[in-house]
Enzyme design. Structure first.
Site, mmCIF file in Angstrom:
data_model
loop_
_atom_site.group_PDB
_atom_site.id
_atom_site.type_symbol
_atom_site.label_atom_id
_atom_site.label_comp_id
_atom_site.label_asym_id
_atom_site.label_seq_id
_atom_site.Cartn_x
_atom_site.Cartn_y
_atom_site.Cartn_z
ATOM 1 N N CYS A 1 0.810 -1.222 0.000
ATOM 2 C CA CYS A 1 0.000 0.000 0.000
ATOM 3 C C CYS A 1 0.843 1.272 0.000
ATOM 4 C CB CYS A 1 -0.943 -0.002 1.196
ATOM 5 S SG CYS A 1 -2.073 -1.423 1.236
ATOM 6 N N GLY B 1 -8.115 -2.006 5.902
ATOM 7 C CA GLY B 1 -8.260 -3.457 5.872
ATOM 8 C C GLY B 1 -9.355 -3.952 4.951
ATOM 9 N N ASP C 1 -13.717 -8.838 1.183
ATOM 10 C CA ASP C 1 -13.509 -7.446 0.801
ATOM 11 C C ASP C 1 -14.833 -6.720 1.009
ATOM 12 O OD1 ASP C 1 -13.049 -4.973 -0.415
ATOM 13 O OD2 ASP C 1 -11.744 -5.820 -1.958
ATOM 14 N N ARG D 1 -15.446 -3.447 0.847
ATOM 15 C CA ARG D 1 -15.447 -2.068 0.361
ATOM 16 C C ARG D 1 -16.588 -1.797 -0.623
ATOM 17 N NH1 ARG D 1 -9.218 -1.767 -1.403
ATOM 18 N NH2 ARG D 1 -9.801 -3.872 -2.092
#
Length: 213
Positions: free
Chosen positions: A76, A101, A134, A136
């Site tokens: 990242c 995260g 995930d 997101r």
């Protein structure tokens, strides 16, 4: 096009950015009202696109360990550094999204790290904690882009889900531009899992060789 509530710009402020390797650039940071998830996401506006070109955009999920502390367990920090320079050269925006995260939060991410130390990959560790692989959602990112007047872009990302979600939210992603590959002895298994589990555009053969080594 989905019916997404409009966000409005809250403030704009010039900030000189300085990185540890000596790279520096001036940016404009934009904050917003009305983002659907209520988080304090920030748009980092860099450079000026040439006439007739579309902006280069990156959706960068916050990573305290990588972005701030230089953790070698992920890529990242190097991706953030690379993205700022590439966007500044061409003109565009980096959206810094508060999605630590992959959306599970800092403490849960560190819990997942502990499970990875026992042999699980990054996705299996999230699942073992009862969390999404995930979590997101990029609705707020689409709101931010629309507020900035960006309806068409090239996306700096290895992650096909980001492009897919943005397109589903009415943003025209013309092209997906891969980032560099930033491997360390500590993150190669993590990068390989991203390729195998979520089809990130990274060189699997090279990562397999490094993992075996």
């Amino acid at each position: 096009m989905p019916n997404i509530p409009a966000a409005t710009q809250r403030s704009r402020v010039r900030v000189p950015l300085r990185f540890g390797d000596g790279y520096s650039v001036d940016a404009e940071l934009v904050t917003f009202h009305g983002l659907t998830d209520g988080q304090e996401h920030v748009a980092v506006v860099l450079g000026d696109p040439a006439p007739g070109t579309v902006p280069l955009v990156r959706l960068h999920s916050e990573c305290l360990t990588g972005d701030v502390f230089g953790s070698a367990r992920c890529d990242c920090g190097p991706q953030l550094r690379e993205a700022v320079e590439r966007i500044a050269e061409r003109g565009g925006v980096l959206l810094y999204l508060r999605q630590e995260g992959r959306g599970i939060g800092l403490y849960n991410k560190l819990d997942a790290y502990a499970l990875q130390d026992q042999g699980l990959d990054t996705y299996a560790a999230n699942t073992a904690l009862g969390l999404p692989e995930d979590g997101r959602d990029y609705t707020a990112a689409a709101q931010m882009l629309t507020s900035l007047g960006i309806g068409e872009l090239d996306l700096l990302s290895n992650n096909p889900d980001k492009a897919g979600q943005l397109r589903g939210l009415g943003i025209d992603v013309r092209d997906r531009v891969p980032t560099g590959v930033f491997t360390t002895a500590h993150n190669v298994r993590y990068l390989r899992a991203k390729v195998l589990q979520t089809q990130h555009t990274l060189p699997l053969g090279e990562l397999t060789e490094l993992s075996a080594g």
